[in-house]
Write a protein that holds these residues in place. Structure first.
Motif, PDB file in Angstrom:
ATOM      1  N   ASP A  25      -2.598   2.398  -0.826  1.00  0.00           N
ATOM      2  CA  ASP A  25      -2.303   3.684  -1.461  1.00  0.00           C
ATOM      3  C   ASP A  25      -3.033   3.778  -2.786  1.00  0.00           C
ATOM      4  N   TYR A  54      -8.037  -3.750  -1.772  1.00  0.00           N
ATOM      5  CA  TYR A  54      -7.191  -2.556  -1.628  1.00  0.00           C
ATOM      6  C   TYR A  54      -5.935  -2.632  -2.490  1.00  0.00           C
ATOM      7  N   TYR A 137     -13.284  11.053  -1.614  1.00  0.00           N
ATOM      8  CA  TYR A 137     -12.723   9.761  -1.228  1.00  0.00           C
ATOM      9  C   TYR A 137     -12.708   8.810  -2.410  1.00  0.00           C
ATOM     10  N   ALA A 152     -11.402   5.647   1.322  1.00  0.00           N
ATOM     11  CA  ALA A 152     -10.332   6.224   2.138  1.00  0.00           C
ATOM     12  C   ALA A 152      -9.772   7.407   1.367  1.00  0.00           C
ATOM     13  N   SER A 153      -8.917   8.205   2.003  1.00  0.00           N
ATOM     14  CA  SER A 153      -8.614   8.180   3.418  1.00  0.00           C
ATOM     15  C   SER A 153      -9.233   9.409   4.059  1.00  0.00           C
ATOM     16  N   GLN A 159     -10.296  10.349  12.583  1.00  0.00           N
ATOM     17  CA  GLN A 159     -10.202   8.894  12.531  1.00  0.00           C
ATOM     18  C   GLN A 159     -10.474   8.279  13.913  1.00  0.00           C
ATOM     19  N   ALA A 180      -8.822   4.876   9.044  1.00  0.00           N
ATOM     20  CA  ALA A 180      -8.735   5.864   7.969  1.00  0.00           C
ATOM     21  C   ALA A 180      -9.836   5.683   6.931  1.00  0.00           C
ATOM     22  N   GLN A 181     -10.689   4.660   7.142  1.00  0.00           N
ATOM     23  CA  GLN A 181     -11.697   4.335   6.138  1.00  0.00           C
ATOM     24  C   GLN A 181     -13.058   4.929   6.489  1.00  0.00           C
TER      25      GLN A 181
END
Lengths: 239, 326
Positions: A25, A54, A137, A152-153, A159, A180-181
């Motif tokens: 997130d 991440y 992004y 992302a996302s 996707q 999602a990347q």
């Protein structure tokens, strides 16, 4: 910063990982990027590498350069306490990464998976391109290859998972999708992402002191260019 | 003033202790697979232990020296010879001009090192001489060595006795403190607990063997198929040299010098730094065992090795000093 929720564990005997959450997130990643910059500025001389990911950050250290830790059971425990102190005293501020616009040619000749992806998503190729260029992004991390940005996302409607069998060679500049990347291959490399286009920009330049175009925390927007423009920019970029 | 690459051998590259401080850009450290052998080769010729050296695999390269040089070989023993005369490893040698070194059979180990007194004349990329093959940077012209290349040397060595192709400097270093034949010790990885109880048990009780597809990126192992009790997709995070990753197939790989900076496979463990030289010298089909250890034990063993290296370096300078005064 609140350190009570940090999960800290050794990554072997010369590195420690601080895990902030087990989710992808933006707010967690912003904290990761803040810790990264903060620790870089502290210039602790036993640190050799700081690797943001991440939702975690890893600190690689030079074990041989550390003094004997009199009140700790190991050098690792000493380092852990120093890192906790540092992160605790860090002020969390809102950071603004750079905004970077990247041209992408979504021609079928450089986007070999466009047709498969559009069929998989039950969208036209134009809709896939529109959705990919429609939003900005976050660069969450750089990894895999020198300068490879994990971004992302992407819109859930475009996707698609990685290919079952990676390609032997994905050309430099290829723009891909994995779940999602979205990412860009800075060099020719084997790879399994779904390739939907190619940028003429160099993401990795050997001859500059800062060899990578992107850094964690940056915002990236893609815009579509024609095959002609792609070839023109590419020839300028490579001279 | 140089070394000519007559035959490049298999994946010969220039390496040093590795490129530090750029992993956040996805630029992996590279560096010598067996850091200790690299340091030992340097110590034997009185170089700084971090000097760039030549790393090679079997079959080794054929190298011609166009000038006299003091050299040493360490790590794997591939039966080096000059004109049919066998050379010892871990011993400094004074080579005459126009002498060719080649290698015969594989006697021990996987990866060999050749140091030259004064080092190779090269330029650094991002503070290191290590070759990054993927980025085509560092080392010598950014890649593995090719036939016909010539690498210049930094130092001009004089050799009064030109009647012999080489002379052995009568001092042989002992490297027993840096290798062992026991189980490789590991610090359990964050996902080790996610293995089923029986797989956790299997990891420390089974024989693994090294597969032929192993390279500078990773040593692939063949062993019992390990199973996770939960199969959550992992979020990518940093990995390091020695990290044992579990592939979806149930088989493991140990990440080595050219590892990616980040990875998304479950981490079973991390081979301790003190055992990485032993691992690096494992060769195809060698048996490998794992044994868990603690972080304080891992640190203790690493620092003991640093002490051994320090003593080794001092012994080299004393011995060579005595030789030169002789």
């Amino acid at each position: 910063m609140d350190v009570s929720k940090l999960n800290i564990y050794p990554l072997g005997d010369q590195a420690v990982t601080i895990q902030l959450s087990d989710q992808i997130d933006p707010s967690t990643n912003q904290q990761v990027v803040q810790i990264f910059h903060y620790l870089q500025n502290q210039s602790l001389k036993w640190i050799t590498d700081i690797i943001p990911a991440y939702s975690s950050i890893t600190i690689v250290y030079d074990l041989a350069s550390l003094p004997s830790p009199s009140t700790f059971s190991s050098r690792y425990e000493w380092i852990k306490s120093i890192l906790i102190q540092n992160i605790e005293s860090m002020n969390t501020t809102i950071m603004f990464g750079r905004q970077i616009k990247i041209p992408v040619c979504y021609d079928l000749s450089v986007g070999p998976d466009l047709i498969e992806l559009s069929q998989h998503c039950k969208l036209s190729i134009e809709e896939v391109i529109y959705k990919h260029t429609q939003q900005s992004y976050t660069v969450y991390m750089i990894g895999f290859l020198p300068g490879f940005p994990y971004m992302a996302s992407i819109d859930p409607s475009i996707q698609m998972n990685r290919k079952a069998e990676p390609r032997q060679k994905v050309p430099k500049g290829s723009v891909g999708i994995a779940g999602a990347q979205t990412g860009i291959y800075p060099l020719d490399s084997p790879g399994g992402w779904q390739i939907i286009g190619q940028t003429p920009m160099n993401l990795f330049n050997l001859s500059t002191p800062n060899p990578c175009l992107l850094a964690p925390g940056d915002s990236v927007e893609f815009y579509a260019i024609s095959l002609d423009d792609f070839l023109k920019i590419k020839s300028i970029e490579n001279t | 003033m140089s070394i000519q690459i007559i035959k490049p051998g298999l994946f010969s590259t220039i390496q040093d202790e590795g490129r530090k401080g750029f992993q956040h850009l996805g630029i992996n450290p590279n560096g010598a697979m067996d850091i200790r052998a690299m340091q030992i080769a340097n110590a034997l010729v009185l170089n700084d232990v971090s000097q760039a050296i030549l790393e090679f695999y079997f079959p080794g390269p054929v190298l011609r020296f166009t000038q006299p040089a003091v050299i040493a070989l360490s790590g794997a023993d591939f039966s080096a010879e000059i004109n049919g005369v066998k050379l010892s490893i871990n011993q400094p040698l004074l080579i005459s001009a126009n002498t060719t070194i080649q290698f015969g059979s594989k006697k021990w180990g996987q990866v060999g090192y050749l140091s030259v007194q004064g080092g190779f004349h090269l330029t650094q990329w991002l503070n290191s001489y290590s070759t990054n093959v993927k980025a085509a940077a560092g080392g010598f012209e950014g890649g593995i060595l090719k036939p016909g290349q010539t690498i210049d040397l930094n130092l001009k060595t004089s050799n009064k006795d030109t009647s012999k192709e080489f002379s052995i400097i009568p001092w042989k270093g002992s490297v027993k403190d840096f290798y062992h034949s026991n189980a490789l010790q590991f610090i359990p990885g964050y996902e080790f607990k996610k293995l089923t109880a029986s797989s956790q048990e299997l990891f420390s009780s089974s024989v693994f063997s090294l597969l032929g597809q192993s390279d500078r990126m990773g040593y692939r192992l063949k062993g019992p198929s390990l199973e996770l009790s939960t199969n959550n997709e992992m979020i990518s995070s940093a990995v390091t040299k020695g990290t044992v990753q579990l592939f979806p197939s149930g088989q493991c790989v140990v990440l080595m010098a050219d590892h990616q900076t980040t990875g998304g496979y479950p981490r079973m463990g991390h081979i301790i730094a003190a055992d990485l030289p032993t691992l690096a010298q494992k060769t195809r089909n060698d048996a490998i065992y794992f044994k868990p250890t603690s972080i304080d034990q891992a640190e203790k063993l690493f620092l003991e090795q640093e002490q051994h290296l320090h003593k080794f370096t001092n012994a080299c300078s004393l011995q060579l000093d005595a030789y030169h005064r002789h």
